[in-house]
Write an enzyme that holds these catalytic residues in place. Structure first.
Site, PDB file in Angstrom:
ATOM      1  N   ASN A  51       6.068  -9.107  37.719  1.00 48.10           N
ATOM      2  CA  ASN A  51       7.311  -8.752  38.292  1.00 48.10           C
ATOM      3  C   ASN A  51       7.610  -9.343  36.257  1.00 48.10           C
ATOM      4  OD1 ASN A  51      10.100  -9.439  37.723  1.00 48.10           O
ATOM      5  ND2 ASN A  51       9.895 -11.488  38.747  1.00 48.10           N
TER       6      ASN A  51
ATOM      7  N   ARG B 151       7.149  -5.250  41.197  1.00 42.59           N
ATOM      8  CA  ARG B 151       8.688  -5.654  41.095  1.00 42.59           C
ATOM      9  C   ARG B 151       9.252  -4.318  40.080  1.00 42.59           C
ATOM     10  NH1 ARG B 151      13.095 -10.447  39.636  1.00 42.59           N
ATOM     11  NH2 ARG B 151      14.842  -9.560  40.546  1.00 42.59           N
TER      12      ARG B 151
ATOM     13  N   HIS C 251      18.864  -8.008  42.898  1.00 42.59           N
ATOM     14  CA  HIS C 251      18.387  -8.985  43.151  1.00 42.59           C
ATOM     15  C   HIS C 251      18.084  -8.637  44.547  1.00 42.59           C
ATOM     16  CE1 HIS C 251      20.536 -11.581  40.272  1.00 42.59           C
ATOM     17  NE2 HIS C 251      19.263 -11.454  39.708  1.00 42.59           N
TER      18      HIS C 251
ATOM     19  N   ARG D 173      25.091 -12.370  30.074  1.00 42.09           N
ATOM     20  CA  ARG D 173      25.855 -11.828  30.600  1.00 42.09           C
ATOM     21  C   ARG D 173      27.216 -11.817  31.368  1.00 42.09           C
ATOM     22  NH1 ARG D 173      21.469  -9.166  34.717  1.00 42.09           N
ATOM     23  NH2 ARG D 173      19.847 -11.261  34.078  1.00 42.09           N
TER      24      ARG D 173
ATOM     25  N   GLU E 129      11.038 -13.888  45.735  1.00 41.01           N
ATOM     26  CA  GLU E 129      10.943 -12.676  45.381  1.00 41.01           C
ATOM     27  C   GLU E 129       9.174 -12.627  45.240  1.00 41.01           C
ATOM     28  OE1 GLU E 129      13.204 -13.614  43.008  1.00 41.01           O
ATOM     29  OE2 GLU E 129      14.675 -11.844  42.953  1.00 41.01           O
TER      30      GLU E 129
END
Ligand code: ADP
Length: 383
Positions: A8, A87, A175, A235, A371
């Site tokens: 990832n 990913r 996500h 963010r 994940e």
């Protein structure tokens, strides 16, 4: 015996995990390389209950993958890496499921770089490094956007002239690997829940929410990029596009400065002026820290109402991600005075981050997302 590696890759880090392949992948070790590009890149590894960390000097993504391979030698203990799962942030409109990566697909993913310029190039750099290191292994791409390809058109589009939709200016949502994991877990812990109306709040350094019905994503808070929706560590989340016009016209800001502002100086960090880290904000008694948390919570509550409306009700609310899994305070604030929608928290269960933290009609769950396991499963299926 063979093993699965998951990668990832972010702009300056590569998270990795190793699984033994089999009927179901079994985790052997996890770790990450951090601070790539700086003079003191670090590799940390958790294996057999022990955590180790070591400096690896100044290196790039390929060097990071090489360092991971060296560190994994004792973990692999003679197993061959038969598959590598990646990913990949953007699958555009092309991919609604994981895919075995070949040169044609990699070219298509390269063409998506303009849609995710801060993430996609690093993801693809890791794929190149993994192909070089394991030329015989199957390389599988798993996309953050894939789970959301089931969005109905109204949640996929912006109200711009149609030609922009055709050019790919759409609400992709992100996500997705986390939401896929949570959706699978809900099926496992409560098989009767499958067709119910669920909202998942993935609250980490990046944060978004997703409305799921019948196991499919119906709406999500992230849109064209991973900037939209909830405020995050650094963010901004939802912003009136008129603000950007003002920044350009009145503040003389160009693309680079606006990008830096929106991605790295906003969110919890910008609002508090203290930190992007929720633990630091919760520990602070400064007014700005409290206000940043209040804004974060306020936006989650607004989106919860909107997402529940999008699926016509709410049966299950799930909290996941570093904040969702650990912050009793944020969960309590989100769920306060929500009896109108059927949410009532059990304060003691919330305090201990129990699996189910509600007493009301809506089941509120805390689920540790994974994940990496979603990626490993996708690879395992292809071995
Ligand atoms: P990423 O999106 O980078 O994977 P994580 O899911 O690890 O991020 O979430 C990181 C966030 O979780 C940070 O804001 C961190 O402060 C927060 N967090 C982790 N543990 C706790 C805790 N015990 N209480 C409150 N916040 C926490």
């Amino acid at each position: 015996m063979s093993a699965i590696l998951t990668l990832n890759a972010g702009s300056s880090s590569i998270k990795f995990s190793v699984y033994a392949s089999g009927a179901a992948p079994e985790e052997l070790a996890i770790g990450q390389v951090e601070s790539l590009g700086s003079d003191d890149a670090q590799l940390s590894l958790r294996w057999q209950g022990e955590k180790t960390a070591a400096g690896i000097g100044k290196t790039d993504h390929a060097g990071g993958v090489a360092a991971i391979l060296a560190a994994l030698e004792p973990v692999l203990d003679g197993r061959t890496v038969a598959g590598v799962g990646h990913r990949i942030v953007h699958g555009g409109t092309l991919f609604d499921a994981p895919v075995a990566l070949d040169s044609e697909i990699l070219s298509a993913l390269h063409r998506l770089i303009p849609l995710a310029p801060l993430h996609q190039p690093h993801n693809l750099a890791a794929v190149r490094a993994a192909i070089a290191a394991f030329p015989d292994a199957v390389q599988v791409g798993c996309f953050d956007t894939a789970f959301h390809r089931s969005h109905p058109w109204v949640d996929d589009t912006f109200a711009l002239p149609r030609e922009y939709f055709d050019k790919g200016i759409r609400r992709y949502g992100f996500h997705g690997l986390s939401y896929e994991y949570i959706s699978g877990e809900l099926d496992r812990v409560d098989p009767t829940d499958h067709h119910r109306k669920t909202v998942v709040a993935h609250l980490g350094n990046g944060a978004s929410m997703c409305a799921i019905q019948g196991g499919k994503s119906v709406a999500s808070t992230m849109g064209f990029t991973a900037l939209d929706g909830l405020p995050m560590g650094t963010r901004c989340g939802q912003l009136d596009p008129g603000v950007l016009l003002y920044m350009m016209a009145q503040e003389g800001m160009d693309h680079t400065r606006i990008r830096e502002l929106l991605y790295t100086r906003s969110g919890l960090l910008g609002l508090s002026g203290i930190s992007n880290d929720m633990r630091v904000l919760e520990a602070s008694d400064r007014r700005e820290a409290k206000q940043a948390i209040d804004y974060f919570v306020f936006r989650i509550r607004r989106e919860l109402g909107g997402l529940a409306a999008a699926i016509g009700g709410l049966d299950t609310l799930v909290f996941c991600g570093g904040i969702g899994e650990n912050s009793a305070r944020v969960r309590a604030q989100v769920c306060a005075d929500m009896d109108w929608i059927g949410i009532a928290l059990d304060p003691e269960a919330n305090r201990t981050s129990a699996d189910v933290i509600s007493t009301g009609r809506v089941k509120v769950r805390v689920i540790r997302t994974d994940e990496e396991l979603v990626i490993a499963r996708a690879v395992n299926m292809r071995l």
